[in-house]
Write an enzyme that holds these catalytic residues in place. Sequence first.
Site, PDB file in Angstrom:
ATOM      1  N   GLY A  54      56.682  29.245  20.522  1.00  0.00           N
ATOM      2  CA  GLY A  54      56.937  30.377  19.331  1.00  0.00           C
ATOM      3  C   GLY A  54      58.211  31.123  19.635  1.00  0.00           C
ATOM      4  CB  CYS A  81      58.984  25.809  24.410  1.00  0.00           C
ATOM      5  SG  CYS A  81      60.541  27.881  24.224  1.00  0.00           S
ATOM      6  CE1 TYR A  82      55.196  33.855  23.359  1.00  0.00           C
ATOM      7  CE2 TYR A  82      53.400  32.324  22.851  1.00  0.00           C
ATOM      8  CZ  TYR A  82      53.345  33.421  23.452  1.00  0.00           C
ATOM      9  OH  TYR A  82      53.096  35.122  23.350  1.00  0.00           O
ATOM     10  CG  HIS A 169      61.418  22.883  21.541  1.00  0.00           C
ATOM     11  ND1 HIS A 169      60.203  23.300  21.516  1.00  0.00           N
ATOM     12  CD2 HIS A 169      62.683  24.033  22.032  1.00  0.00           C
ATOM     13  CE1 HIS A 169      60.488  24.890  21.691  1.00  0.00           C
ATOM     14  NE2 HIS A 169      61.215  25.161  21.186  1.00  0.00           N
ATOM     15  CD  GLU A 171      58.741  20.492  20.646  1.00  0.00           C
ATOM     16  OE1 GLU A 171      58.780  20.044  21.283  1.00  0.00           O
ATOM     17  OE2 GLU A 171      58.243  21.867  20.101  1.00  0.00           O
ATOM     18  CG  ASP A 227      57.638  13.778  -2.223  1.00  0.00           C
ATOM     19  OD1 ASP A 227      57.105  12.764  -1.468  1.00  0.00           O
ATOM     20  OD2 ASP A 227      58.371  14.805  -1.992  1.00  0.00           O
TER      21      ASP A 227
END
Length: 513
Positions: A54, A81-82, A169, A171, A227
């Site tokens: 965050g 992280c955060y 991170h 991800e 889409d």
Amino acid sequence: MNEQIVILDFGSQYTQVIARRIRECSVYSVILRYDTPAAEIAGLKPKGIILSGGPSSVYAADAPLPDKDIFALGVPVLGICYGVQLFAQFLGGRVEKGRKREYGKGVLAVRDATCALFGRLPKKLQVWNSHGDKLTKLPEGFKPVAVTDNSEYAAIENRARKFFGLQFHPEVVHTPRGKEIISNFVHGVCGCGKSWTMRNYVDQAVEEIRRQVGREKVILGLSGGVDSSVAAALIHKAIGGQLTCIFVNNGVLRAREAEVVREVFGKHFHLRLQYEDASKLFLKRLRGVTDPERKRKIIGRTFIEVFQAATKRAGRPKFLAQGTLYPDVIKSVPIGGNPAAMIKSHHNVGGLPKKMKFALIEPLKCLFKDEVRRLGLELGLPKEIVLRQPFPGPGLAVRCLGEVTPEKLQVLRRADAIVVEEMKAAGLYYKTWQTFAVLLPVRSVGVQGDERTYDWTLAIRAVESQDGMTADWVRLPYDLLEKISLRITNEVRGLNRVVLDLTSKPPGTIEWE
Ligand code: XMP
């Protein structure tokens, strides 16, 4: 209930990417607000909890904080992280402003290879960092398991409680082995099986759409692109005849485009398809217009007008469905913000006037493009639609330079169909980002048979790209180029010259306009 991982969102731009990585592990996850009560989370019986990153600082007055009881649920926790700084805050460690911000690529050295997160991974890993604050004292019961140049606590664990923290991170794609770290957490630590599939996703989305819509009517602007097509198929599966799709023929479609949409959606899916042939109106308004921006504006405005009239005929539905994807949603989620305020209007249906008051349904908005394609295949859409290349809303008008006339459009359509056909035959169409023809209203002298000709020029554009933001021209095989060129000059009247565009983006754009 499915095995699931709860992701608490502290406003990171990567929260949806964490969810995506977990889907890639065939595990279900839900993203919840950072302050969801622990009792509510316990009710979901999660196999694990992930605290996202965050933008805040844990010691800021308005820092988003979780319900502290989540640490007492007896469930494995991974803080990213955060998220790891929250451990410190809640469990007795310390976080301080780092002397230097750690941002970008870094090398992680794994010191304790017995840590479950790093199972079957090398001792040195490339990782991606993005943080200013730094953990300076570990909470009770934690030990460091990996370090970077800037941080002795780049990865920490409390093995007994199954609590893990990563300062980087895992991800993002810039942590190339990050997916394995996440897999180690969800499978190895949390013990999740591989029960989550695209079929489950369909079932869940269908249920959600039914709940949201009730007995109301829904309208969707179907362009035939990936889409809107996948959104249409999914919503149709959920609510059948309550959905009306409006397909506007704007006169600047490619060859067979309207037929394919009518065949696939009308005949095959038996979807309520309202075909609006406004081609004459569009072409009339484009007459004599050469400025690319004006062409776009005219098409955009006319589309809204036609769409608006069509919705009236469809019985003024309460809901408007859009095929917005996750990358279309503005990235960072403001904490406590109104999610509706963050939806970008869709490129092609874009800018519907405010007075058209619709409630929005966006069933694809947590998905990435490749996931939407897989979803489309799962829903039984043909490859021709699911794997199709991006095509601009203003259609062939941007590929027909200068004034758009029916005559030029006919030439361009034929030539474009040959380019696509030959690319498909060579097995290259689905491997390039976009391959298409552009009509240049430049006449030059040629000779055909014994006749001198004075005809237009056609450019072939083939580009490779990840997201359309930058692009490189594709080195197509000479034999294929020769075949395309021969067929075009033989089969399409009005053209006597074929050229190849060798420009990347930048400095060029993908479309010519
Ligand atoms: P450019 O030409 O700007 O295009 O390099 C980048 C990507 O965007 C597509 N494009 C559009 N897509 N509506 C769309 O849905 C539009 O008005 C539009 N204009 C460009 C283009 O095809 C390429 O993939």
